[in-house]
Design a protein around this motif. Structure first.
Motif, short mmCIF file in Angstrom:
data_model
loop_
_atom_site.label_atom_id
_atom_site.label_comp_id
_atom_site.label_asym_id
_atom_site.label_seq_id
_atom_site.Cartn_x
_atom_site.Cartn_y
_atom_site.Cartn_z
N VAL A 1 -8.85 -15.24 7.81
CA VAL A 1 -10.10 -15.11 7.05
C VAL A 1 -10.64 -13.69 7.12
N ARG A 2 -9.88 -12.78 7.73
CA ARG A 2 -10.31 -11.39 7.84
C ARG A 2 -9.50 -10.45 6.96
N ILE A 3 -8.26 -10.83 6.66
CA ILE A 3 -7.41 -10.06 5.75
C ILE A 3 -6.72 -11.07 4.83
N PRO A 4 -6.01 -10.63 3.79
CA PRO A 4 -5.33 -11.60 2.93
C PRO A 4 -4.44 -12.56 3.71
N GLN A 5 -4.52 -13.84 3.35
CA GLN A 5 -3.87 -14.90 4.12
C GLN A 5 -2.36 -14.69 4.27
N LYS A 6 -1.69 -14.31 3.21
CA LYS A 6 -0.23 -14.13 3.29
C LYS A 6 0.14 -12.99 4.23
N VAL A 7 -0.66 -11.93 4.21
CA VAL A 7 -0.39 -10.80 5.10
C VAL A 7 -0.61 -11.22 6.56
N ALA A 8 -1.67 -12.00 6.80
CA ALA A 8 -1.95 -12.47 8.15
C ALA A 8 -0.82 -13.35 8.67
N VAL A 9 -0.34 -14.25 7.84
CA VAL A 9 0.74 -15.15 8.25
C VAL A 9 2.02 -14.35 8.53
N GLU A 10 2.30 -13.37 7.69
CA GLU A 10 3.45 -12.50 7.93
C GLU A 10 3.34 -11.81 9.29
N PHE A 11 2.17 -11.27 9.58
CA PHE A 11 1.94 -10.56 10.83
C PHE A 11 2.11 -11.49 12.03
N MET A 12 1.58 -12.72 11.93
CA MET A 12 1.62 -13.66 13.05
C MET A 12 3.01 -14.27 13.25
N LEU A 13 3.63 -14.73 12.18
CA LEU A 13 4.86 -15.51 12.32
C LEU A 13 6.10 -14.65 12.51
N LEU A 14 6.16 -13.50 11.82
CA LEU A 14 7.34 -12.65 11.96
C LEU A 14 7.30 -11.81 13.23
N GLY A 15 6.09 -11.49 13.68
CA GLY A 15 5.97 -10.70 14.90
C GLY A 15 6.46 -9.28 14.77
N GLN A 16 6.42 -8.75 13.54
CA GLN A 16 6.88 -7.39 13.30
C GLN A 16 5.72 -6.39 13.37
N PRO A 17 5.99 -5.15 13.77
CA PRO A 17 4.92 -4.15 13.89
C PRO A 17 4.29 -3.83 12.53
N MET A 18 3.02 -3.46 12.56
CA MET A 18 2.31 -3.03 11.37
C MET A 18 1.71 -1.65 11.63
N THR A 19 1.97 -0.71 10.75
CA THR A 19 1.46 0.65 10.92
C THR A 19 -0.03 0.71 10.64
N ALA A 20 -0.64 1.79 11.08
CA ALA A 20 -2.07 2.00 10.83
C ALA A 20 -2.34 2.06 9.33
N GLN A 21 -1.45 2.71 8.59
CA GLN A 21 -1.66 2.83 7.14
C GLN A 21 -1.65 1.47 6.47
N ARG A 22 -0.67 0.64 6.83
CA ARG A 22 -0.61 -0.71 6.26
C ARG A 22 -1.84 -1.52 6.67
N ALA A 23 -2.25 -1.39 7.92
CA ALA A 23 -3.44 -2.12 8.40
C ALA A 23 -4.68 -1.71 7.62
N TYR A 24 -4.78 -0.43 7.30
CA TYR A 24 -5.92 0.05 6.52
C TYR A 24 -5.86 -0.51 5.10
N GLU A 25 -4.67 -0.53 4.52
CA GLU A 25 -4.52 -1.00 3.15
C GLU A 25 -4.91 -2.47 2.99
N VAL A 26 -4.67 -3.28 4.02
CA VAL A 26 -4.98 -4.72 3.92
C VAL A 26 -6.35 -5.06 4.49
N GLY A 27 -7.09 -4.05 4.95
CA GLY A 27 -8.45 -4.29 5.43
C GLY A 27 -8.54 -4.68 6.89
N MET A 28 -7.47 -4.44 7.65
CA MET A 28 -7.50 -4.77 9.08
C MET A 28 -8.28 -3.73 9.87
N VAL A 29 -8.26 -2.47 9.43
CA VAL A 29 -9.03 -1.42 10.07
C VAL A 29 -9.92 -0.75 9.04
#
Length: 248
Positions: free
Chosen positions: A139-167
């Protein structure tokens, strides 16, 4: 300055600078760190400081997450707004690695400023354990992006995090504290009742995950279980007298 061995609290011009100080272990979170965080959030809430900045000491990481050799099973107790209600704003100033439980910490901060070297990583699906609190990310970033981050367990760069509203903001390496202090100065000079009210309204607008609700219930019940009133009630029952409750 208030401190335990691993978490420090410094008041600077109405700003609480909270530092997790365990660089030799990449700021890994153990039970002592969690207890230190719980204490500093409680102090901040009752202090005159109007804004807090959360940072990790050292150059390599904000935090490598839970210490798997000294695992904090109740990590939620050190998370602001879960373990300790915090009505005032918190800025996370992050750099390097932000892994697992450390991500939970900053997810519950109000603002995040990240050095451009920051890498976010949530590997719980790969290590075989979860507390479930991370589900609130959907509920803080787009749902599909959040699920990708949680289930795949792959790193996310600062730039990508900014683009999806995480930072909120990306800054050059080594300037994240300077940027956080600039925002903190603005917050300190804003109307505190308005700031706290808007924060409260924002949190009420966000749906809570099952783990969030469970943590809040445990927090409230723990307050009762560790209260003086409980001790007084049990003693009065044993002594066959009317208890004298004080609400503490």
């Amino acid at each position: 300055m208030f401190m335990n061995d691993l978490v420090t609290y410094e008041s600077i011009e109405n700003v609480a600078v909270i530092t997790i100080d365990r660089p030799e272990k990449l700021i890994a979170l153990n039970p002592a760190v969690v207890e230190g965080l719980r204490e500093v959030w409680a102090r901040y809430e009752t202090s005159d400081e109007r804004c807090a900045i959360l940072r990790g000491a050292g150059d390599r990481a904000f935090s490598a997450g839970a210490d798997l050799k000294d695992n904090p099973l109740d990590l939620w107790m050190g998370v602001p707004d879960l373990g300790v209600p915090v009505t005032k704003p918190i800025i996370a100033a992050v750099h390097g690695h932000v892994i697992g439980g450390a991500f939970i910490l900053i997810m519950h901060c109000d603002l995040i400023i990240a050095a451009e070297s920051t890498v976010f990583h949530y590997p719980e699906a790969r290590v075989g354990f979860t507390g479930g609190i991370v589900a609130g990310l959907v509920v803080r970033i787009p749902q599909k992006v959040a699920v990708e981050f949680m289930l795949l367990g792959q790193p996310m760069t600062a730039q990508r995090a900014y683009e999806v509203g995480m930072v909120n903001k990306i800054v050059p390496v080594g300037t994240q504290m300077e940027a956080a202090k600039e925002w903190a100065k603005i917050l300190v000079n804003n109307a505190p009742l308005v700031v706290s009210t808007l924060k409260a309204f924002s949190l009420r607008t966000i749906p809570k995950s099952p783990s969030d609700l469970a943590a809040e219930a445990r927090r409230d019940l723990t307050r009762i279980h560790t209260s003086r009133d409980r001790t007084e009630g049990e003693r009065a029952f044993a002594e066959k007298r009317v208890p004298k409750y004080r609400g503490t």
